[in-house]
Motif scaffolding. Structure first.
Motif, mmCIF file in Angstrom:
data_model
loop_
_atom_site.group_PDB
_atom_site.id
_atom_site.type_symbol
_atom_site.label_atom_id
_atom_site.label_comp_id
_atom_site.label_asym_id
_atom_site.label_seq_id
_atom_site.Cartn_x
_atom_site.Cartn_y
_atom_site.Cartn_z
ATOM 1 N N UNK A 129 40.043 65.177 51.923
ATOM 2 C CA UNK A 129 40.698 64.605 50.835
ATOM 3 C C UNK A 129 42.215 64.189 51.206
ATOM 4 N N UNK A 130 42.450 63.073 52.080
ATOM 5 C CA UNK A 130 44.028 62.810 52.515
ATOM 6 C C UNK A 130 44.195 61.658 51.461
ATOM 7 N N UNK A 131 44.764 61.635 50.559
ATOM 8 C CA UNK A 131 45.196 60.530 49.791
ATOM 9 C C UNK A 131 45.882 59.207 50.295
ATOM 10 N N UNK A 132 46.376 59.440 51.545
ATOM 11 C CA UNK A 132 46.879 58.336 52.256
ATOM 12 C C UNK A 132 45.707 57.661 52.970
ATOM 13 N N UNK A 133 44.654 58.097 52.833
ATOM 14 C CA UNK A 133 43.548 57.527 53.873
ATOM 15 C C UNK A 133 42.214 56.970 52.980
ATOM 16 N N UNK A 134 42.539 57.110 51.515
ATOM 17 C CA UNK A 134 41.452 56.652 50.723
ATOM 18 C C UNK A 134 41.912 56.446 49.269
ATOM 19 N N UNK A 147 40.512 57.194 59.556
ATOM 20 C CA UNK A 147 40.402 58.637 59.089
ATOM 21 C C UNK A 147 38.688 59.025 59.076
ATOM 22 N N UNK A 148 37.964 57.897 58.904
ATOM 23 C CA UNK A 148 36.309 58.160 58.751
ATOM 24 C C UNK A 148 35.890 58.855 60.270
ATOM 25 N N UNK A 149 36.591 58.103 61.415
ATOM 26 C CA UNK A 149 36.109 58.492 62.695
ATOM 27 C C UNK A 149 37.032 59.529 63.103
ATOM 28 N N UNK A 150 38.140 59.936 62.909
ATOM 29 C CA UNK A 150 38.927 60.844 63.505
ATOM 30 C C UNK A 150 38.775 62.105 62.673
ATOM 31 N N UNK A 229 35.236 50.400 54.049
ATOM 32 C CA UNK A 229 35.973 50.814 55.036
ATOM 33 C C UNK A 229 37.046 50.160 55.142
ATOM 34 N N UNK A 230 38.051 50.280 55.119
ATOM 35 C CA UNK A 230 39.399 49.502 55.555
ATOM 36 C C UNK A 230 39.745 49.239 57.076
ATOM 37 N N UNK A 231 39.070 48.385 57.820
ATOM 38 C CA UNK A 231 38.977 48.183 59.153
ATOM 39 C C UNK A 231 39.867 47.201 59.776
ATOM 40 N N UNK A 232 40.552 47.786 60.952
ATOM 41 C CA UNK A 232 41.848 46.873 61.179
ATOM 42 C C UNK A 232 41.049 45.943 62.301
#
Length: 297
Positions: A129-134, A147-150, A229-232
């Motif tokens: 639960x990292x608010x910078x990542x979701x 975030x999902x992968x790492x 997912x927000x994908x680059x």
């Protein structure tokens, strides 16, 4: 009319003094634990085979201990199923609910992201639960792919770990060969069939009451969460990809790229034995496989 293997399983349940039902995460365990609690009790708490103290509590809870004991197997230590096979008396039945691990991993990733991260089903976990990542917008959840992968897939958070590499490793197959337990493998989709056979001999009032708890991480009355997912993008910027679409696109490479299967100290996985077992299991119309002297694995 029952098939031969259904009749064999029926007879095994009828003649067993104790039944140990075990499974990895995301293989109908929640449904079977809910059924077991209503049918036989839950004297050892949740997942008693994970903890020796819980098994002792179950042993002392009543003069005649509960007959059906259901538990997810732990990621570690990996010896729990080995010890069960080594110590189970001849009149004890071990039932392993199996799910192909590649499919199980996809289900587990979805569950961890949708139910645990977005839905906060079990509270806040600082590992995910990292608010910078979701972000959550009503029932719409957007998660950064990195975030999902790492932080979730690679460290095998929660149910993502604990698959066949932890539960059906070489030590388990050696224990089966050395001890020849009264044991069957059953495909997890046959869970309701298992419930009916158990109910027939242990709780006939539940014969027509199937338990389907936590199917797809969704519980009755809960809003359905839409996960993206927000994908680059290669050319720069990002795009939103629906989680199901992302999983469908990546599923065949996930285990290879991120090496999600573990080996033992000798570098062995005994995955070949698991695949032999799966071939035998899935070739049976009932998807029930009894361990015999001639078992291929």
């Amino acid at each position: 009319q029952m098939s031969n293997i259904e009749e064999t399983f029926d007879n095994l349940v009828a003649s067993s003094n104790n039944i140990f039902l075990v499974m990895p995460p995301k293989a109908a365990g929640s449904s079977m634990k809910a059924f077991t609690e209503k049918c036989a009790g839950a004297d050892g708490g949740d997942n008693p085979l994970r903890d020796d103290k819980q098994m002792e509590d179950l042993f002392h809870a009543r003069l005649m201990p509960q007959k059906i004991i259901t538990s997810h197997l732990p990621k570690t230590p990996k010896t729990k199923l080995v010890r069960l096979i080594q110590n189970a008396p001849r009149k004890s039945l071990v039932v392993y609910l199996h799910r192909n691990d590649s499919n199980r991993i996809i289900s587990a990733i979805r569950y961890v992201l949708v139910t645990k991260l977005c839905g906060k089903k079990f509270g806040i976990n600082p590992l995910i639960h990292d608010e910078n990542n979701y972000t959550m917008d009503g029932t719409r959840c957007i998660i950064n792919e990195d975030h999902v992968i790492n932080n979730i897939i690679k460290p095998k958070i929660g149910e993502i770990g604990g698959g066949s590499d932890s539960t059906l490793h070489c030590g388990v197959y050696s224990a089966i060969e050395d001890n020849f337990p009264t044991m069957v493998f059953i495909h997890y989709k046959q869970a309701e069939k298992v419930q009916k056979v158990f109910a027939k001999y242990h709780c006939p009032d539940l014969l027509n009451t199937p338990f389907r708890d936590n199917i797809g991480g969704q519980h009755e009355g809960e809003p359905e969460i839409e996960a993206f997912l927000r994908v680059k993008k290669k050319e720069g910027g990002t795009e939103l990809v629906e989680l199901g679409k992302w999983l469908d696109a990546k599923r065949d490479l996930l285990e290879i790229v991120y090496q999600l299967k573990e080996s033992n100290r000798d570098g062995k996985t005994c995955l070949g034995k698991t695949r032999n077992m799966e071939d035998d299991l899935f070739s049976c119309g009932d998807e029930i496989l009894q361990v015999t002297r001639d078992t291929s694995f």
